[in-house]
Design a protein around this motif. Structure first.
Motif, short mmCIF file in Angstrom:
data_model
loop_
_atom_site.label_atom_id
_atom_site.label_comp_id
_atom_site.label_asym_id
_atom_site.label_seq_id
_atom_site.Cartn_x
_atom_site.Cartn_y
_atom_site.Cartn_z
N THR A 185 -0.47 7.57 -0.05
CA THR A 185 -1.31 7.45 -1.24
C THR A 185 -0.52 7.44 -2.55
N GLY A 186 0.80 7.40 -2.45
CA GLY A 186 1.62 7.31 -3.65
C GLY A 186 1.74 8.60 -4.43
N MET A 187 1.32 9.72 -3.84
CA MET A 187 1.55 10.99 -4.52
C MET A 187 3.05 11.26 -4.61
N VAL A 188 3.79 10.72 -3.63
CA VAL A 188 5.24 10.73 -3.70
C VAL A 188 5.72 9.29 -3.47
N TRP A 234 -4.54 15.54 -5.98
CA TRP A 234 -3.36 15.17 -6.76
C TRP A 234 -2.72 16.37 -7.47
N GLN A 235 -3.44 17.48 -7.57
CA GLN A 235 -2.88 18.65 -8.24
C GLN A 235 -1.63 19.15 -7.54
N PHE A 236 -1.52 18.86 -6.23
CA PHE A 236 -0.37 19.38 -5.47
C PHE A 236 0.94 18.71 -5.85
N VAL A 237 0.86 17.59 -6.59
CA VAL A 237 2.07 16.98 -7.14
C VAL A 237 2.00 16.96 -8.66
N GLY A 238 1.19 17.84 -9.23
CA GLY A 238 1.10 17.94 -10.68
C GLY A 238 0.33 16.81 -11.34
N GLY A 239 -0.45 16.06 -10.54
CA GLY A 239 -1.30 15.02 -11.11
C GLY A 239 -0.64 13.67 -11.29
N GLN A 240 0.67 13.61 -11.08
CA GLN A 240 1.41 12.36 -11.25
C GLN A 240 2.31 12.11 -10.04
N PRO A 241 2.61 10.83 -9.74
CA PRO A 241 3.47 10.55 -8.59
C PRO A 241 4.83 11.24 -8.70
N ARG A 242 5.24 11.84 -7.62
CA ARG A 242 6.57 12.47 -7.54
C ARG A 242 7.58 11.38 -7.21
N GLU A 266 0.80 -1.23 0.00
CA GLU A 266 0.00 0.00 0.00
C GLU A 266 0.83 1.28 0.00
N TRP A 267 1.78 1.39 0.91
CA TRP A 267 2.52 2.65 1.10
C TRP A 267 3.27 3.01 -0.19
N GLY A 268 2.99 4.20 -0.69
CA GLY A 268 3.69 4.66 -1.88
C GLY A 268 3.06 4.25 -3.20
N ARG A 269 1.99 3.47 -3.14
CA ARG A 269 1.33 3.03 -4.38
C ARG A 269 0.17 3.98 -4.70
N PRO A 270 0.16 4.54 -5.91
CA PRO A 270 -0.81 5.57 -6.26
C PRO A 270 -2.26 5.16 -5.99
N GLN A 271 -2.95 6.02 -5.27
CA GLN A 271 -4.33 5.77 -4.87
C GLN A 271 -5.19 6.98 -5.28
N ARG A 272 -6.22 6.72 -6.06
CA ARG A 272 -7.09 7.80 -6.52
C ARG A 272 -8.56 7.57 -6.17
N ASP A 273 -8.84 6.47 -5.49
CA ASP A 273 -10.21 6.17 -5.10
C ASP A 273 -10.63 7.11 -3.97
N PRO A 274 -11.74 7.84 -4.11
CA PRO A 274 -12.11 8.82 -3.09
C PRO A 274 -12.35 8.23 -1.70
N VAL A 275 -12.91 7.02 -1.66
CA VAL A 275 -13.16 6.38 -0.35
C VAL A 275 -11.85 6.07 0.35
N TYR A 332 10.88 0.45 -4.45
CA TYR A 332 11.36 1.61 -5.21
C TYR A 332 11.46 1.25 -6.69
N ARG A 333 12.05 0.10 -6.96
CA ARG A 333 12.23 -0.33 -8.35
C ARG A 333 10.88 -0.62 -9.00
N GLU A 334 9.94 -1.16 -8.25
CA GLU A 334 8.61 -1.46 -8.80
C GLU A 334 7.85 -0.19 -9.18
N LEU A 335 8.06 0.86 -8.39
CA LEU A 335 7.24 2.07 -8.54
C LEU A 335 7.91 3.17 -9.36
N THR A 336 9.19 3.03 -9.64
CA THR A 336 9.89 4.08 -10.38
C THR A 336 9.67 3.90 -11.87
#
Length: 199
Positions: free
Chosen positions: A182-185, A130-138, A33-42, A195-199
């Protein structure tokens, strides 16, 4: 060798730096979970709630109570939570499965109300967050946990914007932890297999 690394995979050092690191629940949170992009509102509202509940406590304490949070807060349905009455508040205060702090429980209810107001204003709350990181994971490239900041200009901006809209327990440090969760970063360190999986 500690249980949390017995599969031979290298993980972020913070797993060994916190009490309860050997708990499979903690390792699963890091791995899945930690660091994996999450966009579901719940899920976003859930994690914002849990990060606020964690203030002053260890994260493993929150993870161990997490299974009780969903049923206690109607599956994190913001519309139901926003309509909670004094009786609901009393019910939550009597629930030993969650953090029974009046301010934190009250903030979850008022944050649900603020979430609905924000949704009425902007439409898509996840996109707004997500706009605070430009819409994509940092993608960060930390060599060790000592390099990872507690807050950033982006979390400062998120905190300021959320507070302006009536959210509580959303200081910059909480917002940065929320961004990490939430994976924003991507704050997995370079020696961690995630790190390698998410980069």
């Amino acid at each position: 060798m500690a249980d949390w690394q017995d599969d031979g995979r290298k993980r972020c050092a913070w797993l060994g730096a916190w009490a309860g690191a050997a708990d499979p629940l903690y390792r699963a949170y890091h791995d899945e979970e930690w660091g994996r992009p999450q966009r579901d509102p719940v899920r976003l509202f859930e994690l914002l709630t849990l990060e606020g509940a964690q203030a002053g406590l260890s994260w493993i304490t929150i993870l161990k109570k997490r299974a009780s949070y969903g049923p206690a807060f109607d599956g994190f349905d913001v519309r139901k939570i926003a309509a909670y009455t004094d009786a609901d508040f009393a019910r939550l205060m009597a629930n030993p499965g969650i953090v029974r702090n009046r301010l934190k429980i009250g903030s979850t209810i008022s944050n649900a109300q603020a979430w609905l107001a924000l949704e009425a204003e902007v439409g898509d709350v996840p996109a707004w967050l997500w706009q605070f990181v430009g819409g994509q994971p940092r993608q960060n490239h930390w060599r060790g946990m000592g390099e990872i900041p507690a807050s950033t200009p982006e979390s400062d901006a998120m905190s300021k914007a959320l507070k302006k809209r009536g959210f509580r327990f959303v200081g910059s440090t909480i917002c940065y932890a929320f961004m990490q969760a939430t994976g924003m970063v991507n704050d997995h360190t370079r020696d961690c297999y995630c790190y390698r999986e998410l980069t």
